[in-house]
Write an enzyme that holds these catalytic residues in place. Sequence first.
Site, PDB file in Angstrom:
ATOM      1  CG  ASP A 166      -1.766   1.233   1.385  1.00 45.11           C
ATOM      2  OD1 ASP A 166      -2.410   1.598   0.389  1.00 45.11           O
ATOM      3  OD2 ASP A 166      -1.785   1.862   2.463  1.00 45.11           O
ATOM      4  CB  SER A 167       0.198   4.820  -0.391  1.00 42.90           C
ATOM      5  OG  SER A 167      -0.815   4.931   0.590  1.00 42.90           O
ATOM      6  CE1 TYR A 170       2.452   5.349  -3.403  1.00 39.83           C
ATOM      7  CE2 TYR A 170       1.054   3.494  -4.009  1.00 39.83           C
ATOM      8  CZ  TYR A 170       2.305   3.992  -3.692  1.00 39.83           C
ATOM      9  OH  TYR A 170       3.381   3.151  -3.660  1.00 39.83           O
ATOM     10  N   GLY A 171      -3.112   9.042  -3.245  1.00 39.12           N
ATOM     11  CA  GLY A 171      -4.424   9.514  -3.704  1.00 39.12           C
ATOM     12  C   GLY A 171      -4.412  10.885  -4.337  1.00 39.12           C
ATOM     13  CB  CYS A 182      -3.371   0.547  -2.169  1.00 38.61           C
ATOM     14  SG  CYS A 182      -3.422   2.287  -2.621  1.00 38.61           S
ATOM     15  CG  ASN A 183      -9.821   0.964  -2.177  1.00 36.40           C
ATOM     16  OD1 ASN A 183     -10.809   0.367  -2.563  1.00 36.40           O
ATOM     17  ND2 ASN A 183      -9.393   0.881  -0.929  1.00 36.40           N
ATOM     18  CB  THR A 184      -5.112   4.977  -4.642  1.00 37.26           C
ATOM     19  OG1 THR A 184      -5.972   5.527  -3.641  1.00 37.26           O
ATOM     20  CG2 THR A 184      -4.651   6.059  -5.576  1.00 37.26           C
ATOM     21  CD  GLU A 237       1.065   6.542   5.665  1.00 36.29           C
ATOM     22  OE1 GLU A 237       2.237   6.193   5.762  1.00 36.29           O
ATOM     23  OE2 GLU A 237       0.134   5.735   5.561  1.00 36.29           O
ATOM     24  CB  CYS A 279      -9.153   5.061   1.212  1.00 39.66           C
ATOM     25  SG  CYS A 279      -7.461   5.324   1.811  1.00 39.66           S
ATOM     26  CB  THR A 280      -6.724   0.000   2.592  1.00 37.47           C
ATOM     27  OG1 THR A 280      -5.569   0.689   2.092  1.00 37.47           O
ATOM     28  CG2 THR A 280      -7.320  -0.855   1.488  1.00 37.47           C
TER      29      THR A 280
HETATM   30  N1  DGL Z   1      -4.684   3.276   1.214  1.00 36.27           N
HETATM   31  C1  DGL Z   1      -4.876   3.810  -0.065  1.00 36.27           C
HETATM   32  C2  DGL Z   1      -6.158   3.457  -0.735  1.00 36.27           C
HETATM   33  O1  DGL Z   1      -6.728   2.451  -0.417  1.00 36.27           O
HETATM   34  C3  DGL Z   1      -4.172   5.030  -0.525  1.00 36.27           C
HETATM   35  C4  DGL Z   1      -4.252   6.244   0.280  1.00 36.27           C
HETATM   36  C5  DGL Z   1      -3.308   7.274  -0.237  1.00 36.27           C
HETATM   37  O2  DGL Z   1      -2.115   7.006  -0.244  1.00 36.27           O
HETATM   38  O3  DGL Z   1      -3.780   8.354  -0.656  1.00 36.27           O
HETATM   39  O4  DGL Z   1      -6.624   4.147  -1.599  1.00 36.27           O
END
Ligand code: DGL
Length: 257
Positions: free
Chosen positions: A13-14, A45-46, A76-78, A155, A186-187
């Site tokens: 994940d990020s 990442y988002g 990670c969804n993103t 974070e 988002c996780t």
């Molecule tokens: N945990 C991530 C997700 O599921 C990314 C969050 C991020 O880094 O912006 O989208």
Amino acid sequence: MGLLYSGYVGVFDSGVGGISVLRALTRLMPHESFVYYGDSANAPYGEKSRDQILRRSRDIVDMLLDEGCKAIVIACNTATSAAANTLRADYAHVPIIGVEPALKPATLSPGIKRILVMATPITLRLDKYKQLAARWGAGNEIYEVPCAGLADRIERGDLGARDVVDLLENLVGEYRGKVDAVVFGCTHYPFVADKIRQVLGDIVLFDGADGTARQLERRLADRGMLSYSADPGDVVFLSSKDTDDELQLYRSFYDMP
Ligand code: DGL
């Protein structure tokens, strides 16, 4: 290259968010070994471009496979939205499992009609989510809220601090009393589930982590790749922000009650 994690499942994940998925994975498959990589030096990442996310995801998957991982979970969804299709085409021999907002189970739940989807800005902009919403959203009221800044705040840990509730109030407070459920897109967000309830009241929360765990188990079983060990599996944490404090933070998210 030392094949340090031969037979492990690589999860990334990020940053700390994917640990919410890792918890579901180890709960369902206690005999599997997992290596978790958080890209905290490059989080969030988002708010990055699709190309940047794809490049980071590819580098991480390369590293995990070079170390011997047998399967990959994009926790990670993103990164799933931005990179899963490309990664699956590039590494066709490896099971690669992604995550998606649990919109399907939410819309199939009796009595739930008004659904708030919380996700990163890019997840909500990309086609993958649009297709999911077109498929499962019909007949429901779906409100999509891009939660800029929330993953970044999570974070940093210290989730009991007042500013977390203030941030959530700014992002979603206007939906209090107006929605039946929240879908985590988002996780990172399951780690502030209690704060989301504090802001929105008594709502149902939908998290895709258990579905992802079942999907991984099925894919490993189909290929005869499940661990047959009778011993508990190993769980290793790695981070691009490679400090003791960061790894300690990952552990504390993993152990959170
Ligand atoms: N945990 C991530 C997700 O599921 C990314 C969050 C991020 O880094 O912006 O989208």
